[in-house]
Design a protein around this motif. Structure first.
Motif, PDB file in Angstrom:
ATOM      1  N   PHE B 127       0.897  -1.277  -0.035  1.00 12.79           N
ATOM      2  CA  PHE B 127       0.091  -0.098  -0.035  1.00 12.79           C
ATOM      3  C   PHE B 127       0.763   1.265  -0.039  1.00 12.79           C
ATOM      4  CE2 PHE B 127      -1.971   3.387   2.092  1.00 12.79           C
ATOM      5  CZ  PHE B 127      -3.222   3.615   1.477  1.00 12.79           C
ATOM      6  N   ILE B 128       1.768   1.239   0.718  1.00 12.30           N
ATOM      7  CA  ILE B 128       2.463   2.373   0.945  1.00 12.30           C
ATOM      8  C   ILE B 128       3.643   2.580  -0.282  1.00 12.30           C
ATOM      9  CG2 ILE B 128       4.719   3.319   2.072  1.00 12.30           C
ATOM     10  CD1 ILE B 128       3.988   1.765   4.811  1.00 12.30           C
ATOM     11  N   GLN B 129       4.072   1.584  -0.975  1.00  6.92           N
ATOM     12  CA  GLN B 129       4.663   1.487  -2.121  1.00  6.92           C
ATOM     13  C   GLN B 129       3.943   2.298  -3.451  1.00  6.92           C
ATOM     14  OE1 GLN B 129       7.990   1.677  -0.807  1.00  6.92           O
ATOM     15  NE2 GLN B 129       8.351   1.003  -2.848  1.00  6.92           N
ATOM     16  N   THR B 130       2.639   1.901  -3.340  1.00  9.82           N
ATOM     17  CA  THR B 130       1.542   2.409  -4.353  1.00  9.82           C
ATOM     18  C   THR B 130       1.147   3.808  -4.421  1.00  9.82           C
ATOM     19  OG1 THR B 130       0.807   0.297  -3.772  1.00  9.82           O
ATOM     20  CG2 THR B 130       0.191   0.885  -5.992  1.00  9.82           C
ATOM     21  N   HIS B 131       0.910   3.998  -2.861  1.00 10.09           N
ATOM     22  CA  HIS B 131       0.101   4.997  -2.715  1.00 10.09           C
ATOM     23  C   HIS B 131       0.693   6.395  -2.053  1.00 10.09           C
ATOM     24  CE1 HIS B 131      -3.651   3.146  -4.002  1.00 10.09           C
ATOM     25  NE2 HIS B 131      -3.316   2.345  -3.397  1.00 10.09           N
TER      26      HIS B 131
END
Lengths: 198, 174
Positions: B127-131
């Motif tokens: 999630f952190i990597q994408t958003h």
């Protein structure tokens, strides 16, 4: 060792700066500690038989972010910090068992359970934040700011903005009594540093 | 050999942190309450000396380095989350380990919390990597590059700024 209290942070800070320079020159390693925590957590879970290999996290650079990277420079660096602090505390007679910090007790009481619950929440936030930001006060703070990285200067500023705001909210200022903010805080603190902690 | 370097470097750093009294909860929280600047003095002195050292080595062609990638999303949100947690536990990851060595056994709870956070981070990682990471992502950029000036000018400004800050702290007894 007779080193005046006032000069200690400068003297040992300067020595740490030389140590970091030597570490980069000799071993090619900048200081950093926070990556070791998720590595250790995943290492513990894997040792308990919990399979994490399906997580995207475990697949980054062949498991470089997990316990699969052990043993590495940073793990030994982190162990060394504990050992060095122990040696130094013993040698200088400043080792002492502390069950809870005084300042904590003055705001939250002396229950270990309260400290545990706050620590689980606070520790989680600190580690999620550090890894999201890409470093902690050693990785971003000391190593990254020394490299004059914009990311590290920004992270460092955010660490302090988050910390200052939260600390004001959590800890009743013990040394500052009722009257005028600045002057009372000043005199309270100088008494405290002379007498309290040496 | 690299492991031996890690251990020896850690031992020295642990000694320096302990001797500077940076491993105490009151010193850490004191900095956040702007009442005891010991930790800030220690960090800034380390930074000034190390920035001179590593840039001199880089100019001499002995080492090379690039700063960590800039992502406004990661550093602002992550930095603020870290700050909130830092104030609650009163330690950062490195000083928590040192504090055990000094006998402050209550840091075992914050360390447990940080290990728990390590797992939560592993789960949130996609999630952190994408958003979050892509928000305001500018790659590895240094302050001298951003300002278009020589790095020694920035280091001189950093050293001068630290000197006046230290003088202010000492005059105020902070």
């Amino acid at each position: 060792m007779h080193i005046p209290e006032r000069s200690r942070p400068y003297l040992f800070g300067a020595l740490s700066g030389l140590l970091l320079t030597a570490s980069v020159a000799l071993a090619g390693q900048f200081f950093g500690t926070s990556t070791t925590f998720p590595r250790l957590s995943t290492f513990i879970l894997t040792s308990l038989g919990i399979d994490l290999s399906s997580l995207a996290f475990a697949q980054v650079r062949d498991g470089a972010l997990t316990g699969a990277a052990f043993p590495n420079w940073q793990l030994l660096f982190v162990i060394g910090i504990g050992l060095g602090a122990f040696i130094s505390a013993r040698a200088s007679g400043t080792f002492h068992r502390e069950h809870l910090p005084e300042l904590w007790v003055s705001s939250f009481g002396s229950s270990q359970k309260t400290r545990l619950l706050y620590s689980l929440a606070g520790g989680s936030l600190a580690m999620i934040g550090a890894r999201m930001a890409g470093g902690c006060p050693s990785g971003h703070g000391v190593s990254g700011v020394s490299q004059l990285g914009v990311s590290s200067l920004l992270a460092m500023a955010m660490f302090f903005i988050g910390g200052i705001t939260t600390a004001r909210f959590l800890y009743a200022s013990p040394a500052a009594p009722v009257s005028g903010n600045n002057s009372s805080a000043r005199s309270g603190r100088s008494d405290n540093t002379q007498g309290g902690l040496s | 050999m690299i492991l031996v370097y890690g251990l020896v470097t850690g031992i020295f750093f642990g000694i320096f942190l302990q001797q500077a009294q940076a491993l105490r909860f009151e010193r850490q929280v004191g900095a956040m309450l702007l009442k005891d600047m010991t930790v800030v003095k220690f960090m800034l002195t380390t930074i000034v000396v190390a920035s001179v050292g590593i840039h001199a080595l880089q100019d001499a062609g002995i080492i090379s380095f690039a700063p960590r990638a800039l992502s406004l999303g990661s550093q602002i949100l992550g930095g603020l989350l870290f700050g909130v947690g830092w104030a609650i536990i009163g330690y950062c990851p490195g000083t928590s380990i040192g504090a055990i060595g000094e006998g402050r056994f209550h840091v075992i709870w914050p360390i447990l919390g940080m290990l728990l956070g390590g797992i939560i981070f592993a789960l949130l990682y996609p999630f952190i990597q994408t958003h979050i990471q892509p928000l305001g992502s500018f790659g590895a950029i240094s302050l001298p590059q951003l300002l278009g000036v020589n790095h020694w000018l920035v280091i001189a400004a950093l050293a001068a700024g630290s000197f006046f800050l230290f003088r202010f702290f000492e005059r105020r007894g902070l």
